[in-house]
Motif scaffolding. Structure first.
Motif, short mmCIF file in Angstrom:
data_model
loop_
_atom_site.label_atom_id
_atom_site.label_comp_id
_atom_site.label_asym_id
_atom_site.label_seq_id
_atom_site.Cartn_x
_atom_site.Cartn_y
_atom_site.Cartn_z
N ASP A 341 0.81 -1.21 0.00
CA ASP A 341 0.00 0.00 0.00
C ASP A 341 0.84 1.27 0.00
OD1 ASP A 341 -2.60 -1.47 0.54
OD2 ASP A 341 -1.45 -2.05 2.31
N TYR A 342 1.98 1.18 0.68
CA TYR A 342 2.87 2.34 0.81
C TYR A 342 4.30 1.94 0.47
CZ TYR A 342 -0.71 5.03 3.29
OH TYR A 342 -1.85 5.72 3.62
N VAL A 343 5.04 2.92 -0.05
CA VAL A 343 6.48 2.77 -0.24
C VAL A 343 7.15 3.98 0.38
CG1 VAL A 343 8.37 2.71 -1.91
CG2 VAL A 343 6.30 1.35 -2.32
N PHE A 344 8.08 3.74 1.29
CA PHE A 344 8.81 4.82 1.94
C PHE A 344 10.29 4.71 1.62
CE2 PHE A 344 11.24 6.05 5.89
CZ PHE A 344 11.25 7.41 5.62
N ILE A 345 10.81 5.72 0.94
CA ILE A 345 12.24 5.78 0.60
C ILE A 345 12.83 6.96 1.36
CG2 ILE A 345 13.93 6.10 -1.24
CD1 ILE A 345 11.81 4.71 -3.11
N GLY A 346 13.57 6.66 2.41
CA GLY A 346 14.13 7.69 3.27
C GLY A 346 14.81 7.08 4.47
N SER A 347 14.99 7.85 5.54
CA SER A 347 15.61 7.49 6.82
C SER A 347 17.12 7.66 6.79
CB SER A 347 15.26 6.05 7.25
OG SER A 347 16.14 5.12 6.67
N CYS A 348 17.74 7.55 8.00
CA CYS A 348 19.19 7.68 8.08
C CYS A 348 19.90 6.51 7.43
CB CYS A 348 19.64 7.85 9.53
SG CYS A 348 19.20 6.49 10.64
N THR A 349 19.16 5.47 7.06
CA THR A 349 19.74 4.31 6.38
C THR A 349 19.87 4.54 4.89
OG1 THR A 349 18.48 3.00 7.99
CG2 THR A 349 19.60 1.79 6.24
N GLU A 370 -1.22 1.92 -9.45
CA GLU A 370 -2.43 2.51 -8.89
C GLU A 370 -2.67 1.99 -7.47
OE1 GLU A 370 -7.18 2.98 -10.06
OE2 GLU A 370 -5.76 2.04 -11.46
N GLY A 371 -3.03 2.89 -6.57
CA GLY A 371 -3.34 2.48 -5.21
C GLY A 371 -2.16 2.45 -4.26
N VAL A 372 -0.96 2.75 -4.78
CA VAL A 372 0.23 2.77 -3.93
C VAL A 372 0.62 4.22 -3.67
CG1 VAL A 372 2.65 2.09 -3.70
CG2 VAL A 372 1.04 0.58 -4.88
N GLU A 373 0.87 4.54 -2.39
CA GLU A 373 1.34 5.87 -2.03
C GLU A 373 2.85 5.81 -1.82
OE1 GLU A 373 0.11 9.47 1.05
OE2 GLU A 373 -1.30 7.85 0.56
N VAL A 374 3.57 6.67 -2.52
CA VAL A 374 5.04 6.63 -2.48
C VAL A 374 5.59 7.94 -1.93
CG1 VAL A 374 7.15 6.20 -3.80
CG2 VAL A 374 4.99 5.15 -4.54
N TRP A 375 6.37 7.83 -0.84
CA TRP A 375 7.00 9.00 -0.23
C TRP A 375 8.51 8.92 -0.42
CZ3 TRP A 375 4.22 8.08 5.10
CH2 TRP A 375 2.85 8.36 4.97
N ILE A 376 9.06 9.96 -1.02
CA ILE A 376 10.52 10.11 -1.10
C ILE A 376 10.90 11.23 -0.14
CG2 ILE A 376 12.49 10.59 -2.59
CD1 ILE A 376 11.18 8.26 -3.74
N VAL A 377 11.69 10.91 0.87
CA VAL A 377 12.03 11.91 1.88
C VAL A 377 13.55 12.05 1.97
CG1 VAL A 377 11.71 12.68 4.26
CG2 VAL A 377 9.94 11.29 3.16
N SER A 398 6.98 12.94 -12.15
CA SER A 398 6.44 12.27 -13.35
C SER A 398 5.99 10.84 -13.05
CB SER A 398 7.49 12.26 -14.47
OG SER A 398 7.79 13.58 -14.87
N ALA A 399 6.69 10.21 -12.09
CA ALA A 399 6.35 8.83 -11.74
C ALA A 399 5.19 8.76 -10.75
CB ALA A 399 7.57 8.13 -11.14
N GLY A 400 4.72 9.93 -10.27
CA GLY A 400 3.63 9.95 -9.31
C GLY A 400 4.08 9.80 -7.87
N PHE A 401 5.41 9.94 -7.64
CA PHE A 401 5.94 9.87 -6.28
C PHE A 401 5.82 11.23 -5.61
CE2 PHE A 401 9.32 6.35 -7.29
CZ PHE A 401 8.31 5.54 -7.80
N GLU A 402 5.71 11.26 -4.30
CA GLU A 402 5.66 12.51 -3.57
C GLU A 402 7.03 12.79 -2.95
OE1 GLU A 402 3.16 14.83 -0.05
OE2 GLU A 402 2.67 12.74 -0.54
N LEU A 403 7.69 13.85 -3.41
CA LEU A 403 8.97 14.26 -2.85
C LEU A 403 8.71 15.23 -1.71
CD1 LEU A 403 12.08 14.23 -3.02
CD2 LEU A 403 11.92 16.17 -4.59
N ARG A 404 9.11 14.83 -0.51
CA ARG A 404 8.82 15.63 0.68
C ARG A 404 10.07 16.38 1.15
NH1 ARG A 404 4.18 13.08 4.45
NH2 ARG A 404 2.69 12.58 2.80
N GLU A 405 9.93 17.09 2.28
CA GLU A 405 11.04 17.85 2.84
C GLU A 405 11.79 17.00 3.85
OE1 GLU A 405 9.65 22.39 3.00
OE2 GLU A 405 8.05 21.04 3.63
N PRO A 406 13.03 17.36 4.21
CA PRO A 406 13.90 16.48 4.99
C PRO A 406 13.41 16.21 6.41
CG PRO A 406 15.18 18.18 3.87
CD PRO A 406 13.74 18.56 3.72
N GLY A 407 13.66 14.99 6.87
CA GLY A 407 13.33 14.58 8.22
C GLY A 407 13.35 13.07 8.34
#
Length: 467
Positions: A341-349, A370-377, A398-407
């Motif tokens: 359902d979700y993809v999270f690309i981020g963290s100190c790793t 479709e139906g997947v929420e993707v966060w790039i942080v 363009s890929a429909g990913f959400e690029l967020r602010e750092p944290g």
């Protein structure tokens, strides 16, 4: 002739201010990182004792765990998060510590800003009230997480009382296969020795596979040392390290840098030095990894299956079945094809520029399922700015990913970025504990490229089929 010595011992022993018989060592700390979560009580302790910070020039503060990753120019909505960050601001003002706050060009996740700013250097001792401080060890230093009372100790004295850990070396040699990354290396090692297999040890990672990695990949490996119980992890500095450091904001410059490199070249384990435990692995045995349970040691190659009950020791059956029940999985099942359902690309790793470049290269010309929420942080303002300068933000949009602010974002349920109960998330972070990403959230840990593959297919996918 002196006894052959490990790299860990060389750094540790050089920083011992006082050794106590049958007691801890008093160890001098070169760099102390602080953030909003584990520092408030420590500052309160200083106030009650009527003392200041011993050496503000060796203390670096940033806001990362509680910060929102949207609309950072506005007041923080969550009351607890807002209070935590405001308390950090007050404490840094009162005690004279420079803070990389929201809006500052150096703000970011504490373990990402240290190396990228040149604050983290070989041969140092580094601590932070955060278990993933071991990340910094990738540059050849002794770095480890500490508790709040110890944060106060370091603020007050620039030293810490610590028992010296045992020494372990993990050697990895050979050529990594297609689609296999440093995240897969460390998930594989943890799966082999368990989430407690390195308890009581400080780990040195060595071998030609490790030496072939970029600095950012090495940081991913050292970051997760704590996930197998280790006190920390480190990698001997080499030419890759020196080139990474060259020209960074707070690193030595010019002739001072050249002199520093000459010293740093001596930071290596001597031939014949003895470790308390030594383990050897072949890179060819490692596939793209994914976790299936509720600790990072519950991992398999993506083309394998969740272990059957007959493969689990009797003493672990109860916790194993509880973990699978939480994850909604069955013994023996394959994970390939499992919807997410979700993809999270981020963290100190995995939120450095190299991670974002890898994902952007993979998803260019593709769109999310479709139906997947993707966060790039991104892990820091600098990473975010670099990504935009390279046009990676446009690839993500363009890929429909959400690029967020750092944290720290969805690595942990301490801010607004939570995964809803019962939902599956493929995450590039370091922990998959129950509720880690939100109450009832179900987490699969994987590499950035594995997460990207799930983002475009909508399910757990063997990335080797797509690269």
């Amino acid at each position: 002739m002196s006894q052959p010595t490990t790299l860990f011992d060389k750094i540790w022993d050089a920083h011992v201010v006082k050794a106590m018989d049958d007691g801890p060592d008093a160890v001098f700390i070169d760099r102390h990182f602080i953030h909003e979560v584990t520092s408030p009580q420590a500052f309160d302790g200083l106030r009650k004792r009527g003392i200041g910070v011993f050496n503000i020039s060796r203390t670096t503060a940033t806001a990362d765990h509680n910060v929102p990753t949207k609309d950072q120019h506005l007041p923080i909505k969550e009351a607890l998060s807002r209070h935590q960050v405001e308390t950090l601001r007050k404490n840094c003002t009162d005690f004279g510590i420079e803070l990389y706050d929201l809006g500052h060009p150096f703000q970011g996740i504490v373990h990402i800003i240290g190396p990228e700013l040149g604050l983290t250097l070989p041969g140092m001792t580094i601590v932070c009230g955060d278990s993933h401080t071991s990340t910094h060890g990738a540059l050849g230093n002794v770095a480890f997480g500490i508790g709040t009372s110890e944060v106060e100790q370091v603020l007050a004295t620039q030293c810490i009382l610590q028992y010296k850990p045992k020494r372990m070396r993990i050697n990895i040699n050979g050529q990594l296969g297609k689609g296999v990354t440093s995240k897969d290396i460390i998930l594989y090692v943890i799966a082999q020795i368990s989430a407690s297999g390195a308890t009581g040890y400080f780990v040195e990672y060595a071998g030609d596979t490790i030496r072939s990695l970029s600095m950012e990949a090495r940081m991913t490996i050292c970051n997760m040392s704590i996930e197998m119980g280790a006190r920390g992890g480190l990698i001997a500095p080499d030419e890759t390290t020196f080139e990474y450091i060259r020209g960074r904001r707070f690193a030595p410059q010019g002739e001072a840098f050249d002199r520093a490199v000459e010293r740093w070249r001596e930071l290596k384990t001597d031939e014949g030095a003895v470790f308390d435990l030594e383990l050897n692995y072949r890179a060819e045995d490692i596939g793209p990894m994914i976790t299936y349970g509720t600790n990072p040691g519950m991992g398999i190659s993506v083309d394998s299956h969740v272990p059957n009950l007959s493969e689990i020791p009797q003493s672990e059956l109860a916790s194993y079945t509880k973990s699978l029940a939480y994850m909604g999985l069955e013994p023996g099942m394959e994970l390939i094809g499992k919807p997410v359902d979700y993809v999270f690309i981020g963290s100190c790793t995995n939120a450095r520029i190299e991670d974002l470049r890898t994902v952007a290269e993979f998803v260019k010309g593709k769109t999310k399922a479709e139906g997947v929420e993707v966060w790039i942080v991104p892990g820091s303002v600098q990473v975010s700015n670099q990504a935009k300068a390279e046009g990676l933000d446009q690839v993500f949009i363009s890929a429909g990913f959400e690029l967020r602010e750092p944290g720290c974002s969805a690595c942990l349920g301490m801010n607004e970025d939570k995964v809803p109960a019962g939902k599956y998330c493929i995450s590039t972070s370091n922990r998959n504990f129950e509720g880690r990403q939100g109450q009832g959230a179900r987490t699969f840990l994987a590499s950035p490229i594995m997460a990207a593959a799930a983002a475009v297919t909508g399910k757990v996918t063997d990335v080797r089929e797509l690269v």
